[in-house]
Write a protein that holds these residues in place. Structure first.
Motif, PDB file in Angstrom:
ATOM      1  N   LYS A  73      20.325  -9.682  -1.048  1.00 54.36           N
ATOM      2  CA  LYS A  73      19.105  -9.311  -1.794  1.00 54.36           C
ATOM      3  C   LYS A  73      19.402  -8.213  -2.805  1.00 54.36           C
ATOM      4  CE  LYS A  73      16.027 -10.655   1.976  1.00 54.36           C
ATOM      5  NZ  LYS A  73      15.116 -10.188   3.058  1.00 54.36           N
ATOM      6  N   SER A  84      21.410  -9.787  -5.772  1.00 51.99           N
ATOM      7  CA  SER A  84      20.605 -10.639  -6.650  1.00 51.99           C
ATOM      8  C   SER A  84      19.613  -9.851  -7.487  1.00 51.99           C
ATOM      9  CB  SER A  84      19.836 -11.664  -5.808  1.00 51.99           C
ATOM     10  OG  SER A  84      18.856 -11.015  -5.013  1.00 51.99           O
ATOM     11  N   ASN A 110      16.829  -8.534  -6.066  1.00 50.90           N
ATOM     12  CA  ASN A 110      15.503  -8.657  -5.453  1.00 50.90           C
ATOM     13  C   ASN A 110      14.953  -7.331  -4.940  1.00 50.90           C
ATOM     14  OD1 ASN A 110      15.502 -11.360  -5.955  1.00 50.90           O
ATOM     15  ND2 ASN A 110      15.828 -12.023  -3.855  1.00 50.90           N
TER      16      ASN A 110
END
Length: 242
Positions: free
Chosen positions: A46, A49, A51
């Motif tokens: 996460k 990426s 996020n």
């Protein structure tokens, strides 16, 4: 040293292996660890990426990875650790473990038992600490409780099972796929529920399960509103869903 560096957020392809990265210089209160093994957790993916970029700020280039197992290369004179000690731990949220060396604080390190394999040690910190927080800190599990663990074969879920059963004296049910049934049973689950079935149906056909069963603590290591809604009817009065 070698390190797996990312220069931006993105797909796994943003991580490249560099061979000429300067070694970290430990601060006066830090140990230098020669990393033997590290892990890739969902939290790492996460972060990579992007996020989590609204809640975690990263400066690039960056070596991701927050869990490590390795050998102490140097330590402050006042440290309980010394050069050559085998240790494992977690640097979250600072990362840096995807490299040959990482600088860590003493509070982030524990000694690695001789019986614990390097890869198992490296895979333990994030998953086990997450599980402990769910079972003990938030879940407040105590002896005699009935506990349901969703995702009992995963890293966090399997740690939840063992902490609840062996650490707190609870009776534990768990959801899992058929291929992991034997493993989940081996760590202490009294009845393995097929996660492909609706929870009500799985409980109705499970061995060692009273017909009117309600759980004092439901631990969800999977996530999702549907699973949460399906679990609530089986929560005992005053019980917790974590």
């Amino acid at each position: 040293m070698r390190a797996a560096f990312a220069h931006s957020y993105g797909a796994p392809s943003v991580i490249t292996l560099a061979t000429d990265v300067p070694m970290p210089i430990p601060g006066p209160e830090q140990l230098l660890i020669r990393v033997h093994s590290t892990t890739v957790n969902p939290a790492d993916c996460k972060q990579r990426s992007g996020n989590l970029k609204l809640v975690m700020k990263h400066s690039f280039p960056l070596a991701f990875g927050q869990d490590f197992a390795g050998i102490v290369e140097s330590a402050p004179p006042t440290s309980q650790f010394k050069r050559g000690d085998e240790v494992y731990g977690c640097t979250a949220p600072r990362n840096g473990c995807g490299a040959e060396y990482v600088a860590v604080y003493e509070r982030e390190v524990v000694r690695k038992p001789v019986t614990l394999a390097w890869d198992v040690a490296a895979a333990t910190p994030t998953a086990a600490c997450t599980a402990y927080r769910g079972v003990v800190t938030v879940g407040k599990a105590t002896e005699g409780m009935r506990v349901l663990v969703h995702g009992a074969s995963g890293g966090v879920g399997s740690a939840m099972v063992q902490i609840a059963r062996r650490g707190c004296g609870c009776t534990v049910w768990g959801t899992s796929g058929p291929t992991n049934r034997q493993y989940v049973e081996s760590i202490g689950v009294v009845a393995v529920l097929d996660h492909s079935q609706p929870l009500a149906s799985a409980l109705a056909t499970a061995a060692n399960t009273p017909a009117d069963i309600h759980f004092d603590l439901i631990l969800d290591a999977v996530g999702g509103d549907d699973l949460y809604a399906a679990s609530l009817p089986f929560l005992a009065k005053g019980g917790r869903c974590v």
